[in-house]
Design an enzyme around this catalytic site. Structure first.
Site, PDB file in Angstrom:
ATOM      1  N   LYS A 112       0.814  -1.216   0.000  1.00  0.00           N
ATOM      2  CA  LYS A 112       0.000   0.000   0.000  1.00  0.00           C
ATOM      3  C   LYS A 112       0.851   1.272   0.000  1.00  0.00           C
ATOM      4  CE  LYS A 112      -4.238  -2.052   1.704  1.00  0.00           C
ATOM      5  NZ  LYS A 112      -3.907  -3.491   1.811  1.00  0.00           N
TER       6      LYS A 112
HETATM    7  C1  LIG Z   1      -4.604  -4.550   1.269  1.00  0.00           C
HETATM    8  C2  LIG Z   1      -3.895  -5.844   1.212  1.00  0.00           C
HETATM    9  C3  LIG Z   1      -4.296  -6.870   0.321  1.00  0.00           C
HETATM   10  C4  LIG Z   1      -5.535  -6.759  -0.555  1.00  0.00           C
HETATM   11  O1  LIG Z   1      -5.402  -5.826  -1.593  1.00  0.00           O
HETATM   12  P1  LIG Z   1      -6.700  -5.352  -2.415  1.00  0.00           P
HETATM   13  O2  LIG Z   1      -6.222  -4.258  -3.304  1.00  0.00           O
HETATM   14  O3  LIG Z   1      -7.682  -4.859  -1.385  1.00  0.00           O
HETATM   15  O4  LIG Z   1      -7.228  -6.518  -3.162  1.00  0.00           O
HETATM   16  C5  LIG Z   1      -3.522  -8.014   0.275  1.00  0.00           C
HETATM   17  N1  LIG Z   1      -2.442  -8.188   1.067  1.00  0.00           N
HETATM   18  C6  LIG Z   1      -2.042  -7.223   1.923  1.00  0.00           C
HETATM   19  C7  LIG Z   1      -0.854  -7.480   2.780  1.00  0.00           C
HETATM   20  C8  LIG Z   1      -2.742  -6.030   2.033  1.00  0.00           C
HETATM   21  O5  LIG Z   1      -2.343  -5.080   2.895  1.00  0.00           O
END
Ligand SMILES: *Cc1c(COP(=O)(O)O)cnc(C)c1O
Length: 469
Positions: A112
């Site tokens: 993220k």
């Molecule tokens: C947010 C997150 C996901 C999921 O991603 P999306 O874009 O919501 O599908 C998967 N793994 C981790 C570690 C995350 O922080």
């Protein structure tokens, strides 16, 4: 570039306005009116570029008209400078033609950061220019909160309020949020669960009267800028492994369908991707759609991969829009039906078309741990539980053994020590250098009751760098 709503009833916006908007006024999500398309020669000519320069080439059409090239270039250089690994998104080989794309070398150790480091800088850029202040309100079950706070901490004109369920996030995750000090940073622990937090954020977006004229900005993946930033690393990975001359497959640990939707867009922009795998945990609404054309709401199950514990996937609506020939009224009808019945299915031809590209697998906690153990034994590589789900799905759903299969490594294992422990691995994952003192740092957060009015009063009383709005 202009952006339109998936439900077709809101006016088109430019990039600057779409960054500051949350949902469209008709309840839809914003998508680009026309997707840029690159030729193979163009993509091939980007081989070897530093990450931020590749990012510039991939994203430039999306911000066209809103940010001068020189400014965008500088913003991207600063964004990816804070990553700990020289390669920004390095690839690790696990097996024959099998790779993990490590997306956890940013400040908060999850993918993220790629988008939220950029989002914070873009917000700062536009808000300073406009002489405006905004308030960010977000709910988190873990990774989004810390990445959003890290991304926005230096923004002059942003106050950020992150709600997390009290005592229900891991200690590493909580400390990554609550040890960042700043008079514009506000962590709120709600005496409730994640859904309660999310409901409060939703209700606040719907009626912003309590903000006295300031507006809310969204940091979850309904914000277009987040999806946009995630398109880049698909190009980056493919260029390392002989793309675009050969095509690739990607396996993506999936919750809200944001990260994998970015891969789908990369493909539509000209990157040869032959297969996309939706990897979910027990919360498998997307797997049930891909396997059986049944997008049906279920109850929430707590898992060892909490960042994928969701009941519905907000970005799925963006795929539905394309599936239905970009018809706003068709999407509005489907979403209305889903709201009323909790169920959704599409016509068989449309579903078949989607299945030409997408496969899926749901992986339970036991298989997640078994995969962590297996990969550690065979490769000495310690996977976090989300990435392990991706690797398991990659191995089971793979269509071609000769094309590169790349699993997105979405988080660092140190964030999820419980899963590592349950995988019977004695090595404790270590905190990276910039976080070694995390457990000694001072924490700051406010515990509030599970009442919307308490939360909104708190925001109004502290939303101007700790002072009342
Ligand atoms: C947010 C997150 C996901 C999921 O991603 P999306 O874009 O919501 O599908 C998967 N793994 C981790 C570690 C995350 O922080």
């Amino acid at each position: 570039m202009r952006y339109i709503s998936t439900r077709g009833q809101s006016p088109a916006l430019n990039f600057e306005d779409v960054l500051l908007a949350g949902l469209a006024t008709d309840g839809g999500l914003y998508v680009p009116e026309n997707l840029p398309r690159f030729t193979q020669e163009e993509i091939a000519s980007w081989a070897g570029l530093p990450y931020h320069e590749l990012a510039f080439n991939v994203m430039r059409p999306f911000v066209n008209g809103s940010i001068p090239d020189a400014d965008f270039h500088r913003i991207l250089r600063e964004t990816y400078e804070v990553f700990e690994h020289q390669a920004i998104a390095p690839l690790r080989q696990l097996g024959a033609n099998e790779w993990v794309l490590e997306l956890f070398h940013g400040p908060t150790l999850a993918f993220k950061d790629f988008a939220l480091q950029l989002l914070g800088r873009l917000l700062d850029y536009f808000l300073v220019k406009r002489g405006e202040r905004v308030v960010i309100m977000g709910a988190t079950s873990g990774d989004t909160g810390s990445a959003a706070i890290e991304g926005c901490r230096r923004c002059e004109n942003v106050d950020i309020f992150i709600l997390h369920p009290n005592n229900r996030v891991s200690e590493v995750q909580r400390r990554q949020m609550t040890t960042i000090m700043g008079d514009n940073i506000h962590n709120i622990a709600i005496e409730g669960n994640f859904d309660d937090c999310q409901e409060m954020v939703k209700a606040s977006f719907a009626d912003q009267g309590f903000l006295k004229g300031t507006r809310l900005v969204a940091v979850n993946s309904i914000n277009w800028a987040r999806i946009m930033a995630q398109i880049v690393y698909y190009f980056h990975a493919a260029l390392q492994l002989g793309g675009p001359a050969r095509s690739m497959a990607f396996s993506v640990p999936t919750g809200n369908f944001g990260d994998i939707f970015a891969g789908y867009l990369a493909r539509n922009m000209g990157l040869p991707i032959s297969q996309l795998i939706v990897a979910t945990n027990r919360n498998d609404i997307l797997h049930r759609f891909m396997a059986a054309n049944q997008y049906d709401k279920d109850t929430l199950h707590a898992s060892l991969s909490p960042s994928m514990d969701i009941m519905v996937s907000s970005n799925f609506e963006r795929l539905l829009f394309d599936m239905h020939g970009r018809s706003g009224p068709a999407v509005a009808r489907l979403m209305e039906m889903f709201k009323q019945t909790g169920r959704l299915t599409v016509e068989p031809e449309r579903w078949n078309e989607v299945r030409r590209l997408f496969d899926s697998l749901a992986v339970d906690d036991e298989q997640t741990c078994a995969t962590i153990t297996e990969v550690y034994r065979d490769c000495g590589e310690l996977l976090d539980p989300h990435t392990a789900i991706g690797v398991r799905a990659a191995r089971e759903c793979r269509r071609s053994m000769t094309l590169p299969m790349i699993t997105l490594g979405t988080a660092h294992p140190v964030k999820f020590p419980e899963a590592v422990r349950q995988s019977a691995i004695t090595e404790e994952p270590a905190l990276p250098a910039h976080l070694t003192d995390l457990f000694e740092r001072e924490e700051r957060y406010t515990v509030l009751s599970n009442h919307l009015s308490d939360v909104q009063q708190f925001v109004a009383a502290h939303g101007n760098r700790g002072k009342p709005l």
